[in-house]
Design a protein around this motif. Structure first.
Motif, PDB file in Angstrom:
ATOM      1  N   SER A  93     -29.128-100.608 -19.219  1.00  0.00           N
ATOM      2  CA  SER A  93     -28.332-101.827 -19.302  1.00  0.00           C
ATOM      3  C   SER A  93     -28.449-102.584 -17.997  1.00  0.00           C
ATOM      4  N   SER A 132     -26.680-116.702 -19.672  1.00  0.00           N
ATOM      5  CA  SER A 132     -26.928-116.798 -21.105  1.00  0.00           C
ATOM      6  C   SER A 132     -28.032-117.787 -21.441  1.00  0.00           C
ATOM      7  N   ARG A 145     -34.571-113.053 -19.541  1.00  0.00           N
ATOM      8  CA  ARG A 145     -34.313-111.802 -18.829  1.00  0.00           C
ATOM      9  C   ARG A 145     -35.502-110.878 -19.078  1.00  0.00           C
ATOM     10  N   GLY A 193     -32.633-114.676 -27.424  1.00  0.00           N
ATOM     11  CA  GLY A 193     -32.954-113.381 -28.015  1.00  0.00           C
ATOM     12  C   GLY A 193     -33.927-113.485 -29.175  1.00  0.00           C
ATOM     13  N   ARG A 224     -30.334-108.470 -25.949  1.00  0.00           N
ATOM     14  CA  ARG A 224     -29.353-109.043 -25.045  1.00  0.00           C
ATOM     15  C   ARG A 224     -28.077-109.383 -25.780  1.00  0.00           C
ATOM     16  N   ASN A 246     -25.328-112.110 -24.943  1.00  0.00           N
ATOM     17  CA  ASN A 246     -24.976-113.204 -24.022  1.00  0.00           C
ATOM     18  C   ASN A 246     -23.471-113.278 -23.769  1.00  0.00           C
ATOM     19  N   THR A 290     -25.365-109.400 -20.591  1.00  0.00           N
ATOM     20  CA  THR A 290     -26.024-108.108 -20.417  1.00  0.00           C
ATOM     21  C   THR A 290     -27.309-108.046 -21.241  1.00  0.00           C
ATOM     22  N   VAL A 291     -28.319-107.428 -20.653  1.00  0.00           N
ATOM     23  CA  VAL A 291     -29.567-107.173 -21.358  1.00  0.00           C
ATOM     24  C   VAL A 291     -29.794-105.667 -21.405  1.00  0.00           C
ATOM     25  N   CYS A 331     -34.267-104.939 -13.562  1.00  0.00           N
ATOM     26  CA  CYS A 331     -34.071-106.097 -14.426  1.00  0.00           C
ATOM     27  C   CYS A 331     -34.177-107.360 -13.571  1.00  0.00           C
TER      28      CYS A 331
END
Length: 122
Positions: A21, A30, A34, A55, A72, A74, A78-79, A96
């Motif tokens: 993560s 967002s 990523r 995404g 991900r 948004n 988090t990805v 990341c």
């Protein structure tokens, strides 16, 4: 202060799975792409996977295609990187990163996390 913080690394046996993560704070990520990169000892940092802002588009290195999945959330900034069928050659520090637009070139990424170690060994 912008921060990307990775978690979820560890020691796993060959054939096992891990989920990494990367949580972002300090600004909204967002609307940016990523990505995950990795770096093994004595080697250059290499591209693993990337995902666009929505995404809806993903990109993978050939070495992980079919085994790793990037996603991900948004709402959580988090990805994730789901890693299945892990091999010893996947052992590396995983980072990341974030930037405008998807890219496989690490030089274009402005924001980086501190990295999390993934070790695949029996």
């Amino acid at each position: 202060q912008v921060q990307l913080v990775e978690s979820g690394g560890g020691l796993v046996q060959p054939g096992g799975s891990l989920r990494l993560s990367c949580a972002a704070s300090g600004r909204a990520f967002s609307s940016v792409a990523r990505a995950w990169f990795r770096q093994a000892p004595g080697k250059e940092r290499e591209f693993v996977a990337a995902i666009n802002w929505s995404g809806g588009s993903t990109l993978y290195a050939d070495s992980v295609k079919g085994r790793f999945t990037i996603s991900r959330d948004n709402a959580k900034n988090t990805v994730y990187l789901q890693m299945n069928s892990l091999k010893p050659e996947d052992t590396a520090v995983y980072y990341c990163a974030a930037r405008n637009g998807v890219s496989t070139d690490p030089r274009g990424y402005a924001y980086w996390g501190q990295g999390t170690q993934v070790t695949v060994s029996s």
